[in-house]
Design a protein around this motif. Structure first.
Motif: not given
Length: 160
Positions: A120-145
């Motif tokens: 395992x790896x454990x650490x402390x972090x701030x979540x600096x971003x959480x953005x949705x990505x939509x792209x093209x018709x044949x793409x899965x929508x994503x959450x990028x953090x």
């Protein structure tokens, strides 16, 4: 020596856990046991690990630049998930982005030997971003953090 794939690795977010001026140890995360929530549908976990800042000194009499190590940074871990608005882990990740505090994170690697436990790896972090990505018709929508790691990374070895 044995190598493993990333497939099967799991990422968890815990509760708030303030950064401190000394290195974290495994015991610092004991209070998170009941708080860990898996962030599901992960596709990419990025990278994490210490890098030293470069400090330079230009010596006049030697005509030589000397390089020294400065502060250390464990970097930014860029997470990519298939967007799932009902996933408790993704919901917690988005909520953490809306705050200014640090959170506990845990990565459980897929490296357990038969009958053993994974590392395992454990650490402390701030979540600096959480953005949705939509792209093209044949793409899965994503959450990028982006996880801005604010501590050392505590490594727990796999056990047989």
């Amino acid at each position: 020596m044995t190598i493993f794939t990333t497939a099967g690795t799991r990422l968890y977010i815990g509760g708030p856990l303030a950064a401190k001026s000394t290195d974290f140890v495994e015991a610092d995360f004991v209070g998170q046991s009941a708080l860990w929530v898996e962030i599901d549908e992960t596709e990419g976990l990025g990278s994490a690990g210490d890098t030293s800042s470069e400090v330079t000194f230009d010596g006049i009499n030697s005509g030589r630049t000397r390089r020294l190590k400065g502060t250390r940074s464990a970097g930014t871990m860029d997470i990519v998930c298939g967007l799932d608005a009902t996933d408790p882990g993704q919901i917690a990740l988005i909520a953490a982005e809306r705050t200014k505090g640090d959170y506990a994170f845990r990565v459980v690697l897929a490296d357990a030997l038969p009958g053993g436990t994974p590392s395992e790896r454990m650490f402390v972090a701030q979540v600096g971003s959480a953005a949705e990505q939509y792209d093209t018709a044949n793409s899965v929508m994503k959450l990028n953090a982006s996880l801005w790691i604010n501590s050392n990374i505590v490594k727990i070895d796999a056990e047989v």
